[in-house]
Design an enzyme around this catalytic site. Structure first.
Site, PDB file in Angstrom:
ATOM      1  N   PHE A 189       8.760  -4.247  -1.805  1.00 53.75           N
ATOM      2  CA  PHE A 189       7.416  -4.559  -1.309  1.00 53.75           C
ATOM      3  C   PHE A 189       6.820  -3.302  -0.649  1.00 53.75           C
ATOM      4  CE2 PHE A 189       6.032  -9.077  -1.259  1.00 53.75           C
ATOM      5  CZ  PHE A 189       7.012  -9.571  -2.107  1.00 53.75           C
ATOM      6  N   GLU A 242       8.449  -8.530  -8.376  1.00 56.81           N
ATOM      7  CA  GLU A 242       8.640  -7.159  -7.882  1.00 56.81           C
ATOM      8  C   GLU A 242      10.116  -6.790  -7.957  1.00 56.81           C
ATOM      9  OE1 GLU A 242       6.645  -4.316  -6.594  1.00 56.81           O
ATOM     10  OE2 GLU A 242       8.665  -3.755  -7.221  1.00 56.81           O
ATOM     11  N   HIS A 274     -20.927  20.829  19.287  1.00 62.62           N
ATOM     12  CA  HIS A 274     -20.568  22.224  19.433  1.00 62.62           C
ATOM     13  C   HIS A 274     -19.526  22.336  20.531  1.00 62.62           C
ATOM     14  CE1 HIS A 274     -20.999  26.574  19.573  1.00 62.62           C
ATOM     15  NE2 HIS A 274     -21.009  26.473  20.880  1.00 62.62           N
ATOM     16  N   GLY A 306       5.424  -1.012  -2.534  1.00 61.87           N
ATOM     17  CA  GLY A 306       5.199  -0.147  -3.689  1.00 61.87           C
ATOM     18  C   GLY A 306       5.500   1.316  -3.414  1.00 61.87           C
TER      19      GLY A 306
END
Lengths: 451, 451
Positions: free
Chosen positions: A35, A31, A437, A37
């Site tokens: 971390f 990566e 309702h 992303g």
């Protein structure tokens, strides 16, 4: 040459794949970014933190219609920004350390394939029994004369600016434009949106797209059927030439946001050098089990499809995990139920077929549209623009699609997602289920009963 | 003596029963009050219109936590009130005229039974093949010394006052106290709640009731385990003696709201004189098909049960309509799935068993509780007090109950109501359905996965 049992490329949804069932394997994560992303660092999560603040500002201003006289004195951009990133930024380091403490090797340099199942990371070469490619996507930067001479932003950077601009020029009319247009306008910035197509949010159901375009045009300057032909610096900001139906004009703005789409990061990965079959959009081709053309290499997320949705990538990640662990019992993902929401104002949520897709594919359908204003809660909201639209198959009475524009849309749609996923007919969820309702869910109930 | 095929007592949910299938019958409606009943005229619908305005005021004040500096200058009570009732009040006349135009006789005087299936309305006596008793309920006025000397309000009248009081004394701790406490406090009134029990909203799951009591106590003066022993006029307002755990004290307030419960209007109807079997709470006893002890007399709504929920009464009305039309194929209502919401702040929604009910009945259960703050949208809201609580049966994995306190609770609960009604397991709705990231529905997803 280092050899692993399992190498995961991308620590977004790829990282989520790792579970204790893989604990006995020699594992690495590659990566070069952060971390979490796109979603955590530059996408869904921080943007929603800005959007919720924007909703609060807009709702306060709009309370007058209810007899509540409120006003917004100012929005403290730096405090919003710092609240967001002070919370998010430390997560990268802790996630990385956590993986290392589990004995996972983490490579933080950029990587690319040099041959099938051979990766170059910095000065290392790595091979593995199993690769999972989850390298994600990044904003497309279009080829506009002069764009390289101005300090434009993309969704990667605009949330980290120091000060609100007085005006913002947004190039693009998709969900990022819709969300940031809402954020900046609510915070006091004048927003101009330049959109190539005839409506905003062209991927949505046409009725939703049309309604949103009308409402956005009340808040922003929206230039449709228009393109930016050139850009130049102007003071601290930009000056853009915009070509539209009424000829060319100049638009000046303190800041520019470019959001014309995202491209998969498979080019940087040199996925083709890894022997991976690609489609014409740069996505890695997989089968329904997320196997690529190279045995032992799996791929998921923005690297393989257009969804750009974290919950889809997470689901794919779970499928890939299962399939790696259970090669005799592979699973797939039912891709026809991939819901999404656009957290703009009003909120939009959608699942399944739009009406125009149904027509194009020749799918038979019945349709119902119910306004929030036909319910008691819609009355209470003094709402005049929100609606629920449903498409169902006349043959089996299953939902084909559901599209909502209005407050709480992303919450309201969940029973419809549930019905599509579990193949419950509109009659069962309309007639055999109670709706409180007077809750907003009555708009969904009425749309169901109308079918 | 007038004779009808069908007489409906009560033009709330009773009125909804009339459909074109009854067009050939000689029909009368008896309604001494207003068409639309409690819900439309004095209950759910107008109160939600006030609540939405209250939410807007409270949200504007609370926006500061998000970096949005907003303030509420004032709430224009008269404009809120007139917006509500200018919309609602004309509906009575138009509904009444509509029924008359259909050839239905409408009696607007009070009515009572003088014998089985013999009704006295004003100076008329009426008989019918079929009666439907849907006479609803009214606020209980407790027997407190001095209460008759002060101008107190109930939910029937408080929404129509001319001016906001500076302070409001609320007697009772149920849903009406919770909703109006929120409305008046948000509009700037100091609210004191006197509650006989140890918590507010005692009918809710204990954890929900506990959390709500904590949060309400930050906004209002909440006196628990307390009773009003006497009341006297004080200026334009009231002075009340309140006995509680710390002895007696005096509470003065500009206005008083009494909301200690509701009683069925069966006493005014002299239901017993009509030969109808009654329970000890004054409800008419019916079987599951809503038949009373007198053949040809049906009953529904607040006259027969404790739910006091419009959506339940509507469902009962549909069952009675079906059963009158199809005596060979009677239906019942599955009463275990009667969801409800309390539109206070934070919103509360609930369906099925509470944890304390499950314990009392000896029902085996597993439980999960997930905070909104464990989701991305909860982060964005800076929420620290909201949660989703689920109870499921470990044997068949079906939901036993769902309880939510927090923003959008009444919307969030719908997929759980759907699952209970259609007997979908928690595993199916947790694993086989996608939840949009990062929507608030992820709190429900996480609670399901934790089960």
């Amino acid at each position: 040459m280092l050899h692993y049992d399992l190498v995961i490329l991308g620590a977004g949804s790829g990282n989520m794949l790792l579970s204790e069932e893989f604990g006995h394997l020699r594992t690495a994560i590659v990566e070069p970014g952060r971390f979490g992303g796109t979603c955590l660092n530059r996408g869904c999560i921080p943007s929603k933190m800005f959007v919720v603040a924007a909703d609060a500002a807009e709702d306060a201003r709009a309370a007058r219609r209810l007899g509540v006289h409120a006003s917004v004195e100012h929005v403290d951009w730096k405090s919003v920004r710092d609240r967001v990133f002070d919370r998010i930024d430390p997560l990268h380091e802790s996630a990385l350390e956590y993986r290392r403490s589990q004995g996972v090797d983490v490579f933080t340099e950029a990587a690319h394939f040099v041959a099938p199942k051979v990766l170059e990371v910095g000065s290392e070469r790595i091979t593995a029994e199993t690769f999972v490619v989850a390298v994600g996507s990044r904003p497309v930067v279009p080829d506009i004369p002069g764009l390289d001479t101005v300090a434009f932003h993309t969704s990667d950077t605009i949330m980290r600016i120091d000060d609100l601009p007085a005006s913002l020029l947004v190039l693009g009319g998709g969900f990022i434009a819709a969300e940031f247009g809402h954020v900046f306008q609510s915070f006091g910035t004048d927003v101009t949106i330049v959109q190539r197509g005839p409506r905003l949010l062209m991927a949505e159901d046409e009725q939703i797209s049309q309604r949103f375009t009308e409402l956005a045009s009340r808040r922003h300057r929206v230039l449709l059927d228009s393109e930016i032909t050139s850009v130049a610096p102007e003071g601290d900001g930009v000056s853009a030439r915009v070509a539209g139906p009424d000829g060319e004009r100049t638009v000046e703005a303190g800041m520019m946001l470019v959001c014309v789409g995202r491209r998969p990061n498979t080019d940087r990965l040199r996925a083709a050098d890894g022997g991976l079959e690609m489609d014409s959009h740069g996505h890695i081709v997989t089968d329904g089990a997320y196997r690529t053309s190279v045995p032992g290499v799996w791929a998921l997320g923005d690297a393989v499809n257009h969804f750009q949705l974290k919950h889809v990538a997470n689901a794919e990640s779970r499928v890939v995990r299962h399939n790696i662990l259970h090669p005799q019992d592979m699973r797939t993902l039912p891709n026809n139920v991939a819901p999404h929401a656009v957290f703009t104002s009003p909120q939009i949520a959608s699942v399944g077929l739009t009406e125009q897709e149904a027509r194009r594919r020749g799918v038979e359908f019945v349709v119902s549209v119910r306004d929030y204003s036909q319910t008691a809660y819609g009355w209470a909201l003094e709402d005049t623009t929100s609606f629920v639209k449903l498409l169902a198959s006349p043959a089996d009475r299953l939902l084909l699609g559901a599209h909502i524009i209005g407050p709480q849309a992303a919450t309201l749609i969940q029973p419809l997602i549930q019905a599509m996923s579990l193949e419950l007919t509109v009659d069962r969820i309309g007639h055999d289920v109670m709706y409180i309702h007077p809750a907003l869910t009555e708009a969904v109930e009425q749309a169901l009963l109308e079918l």
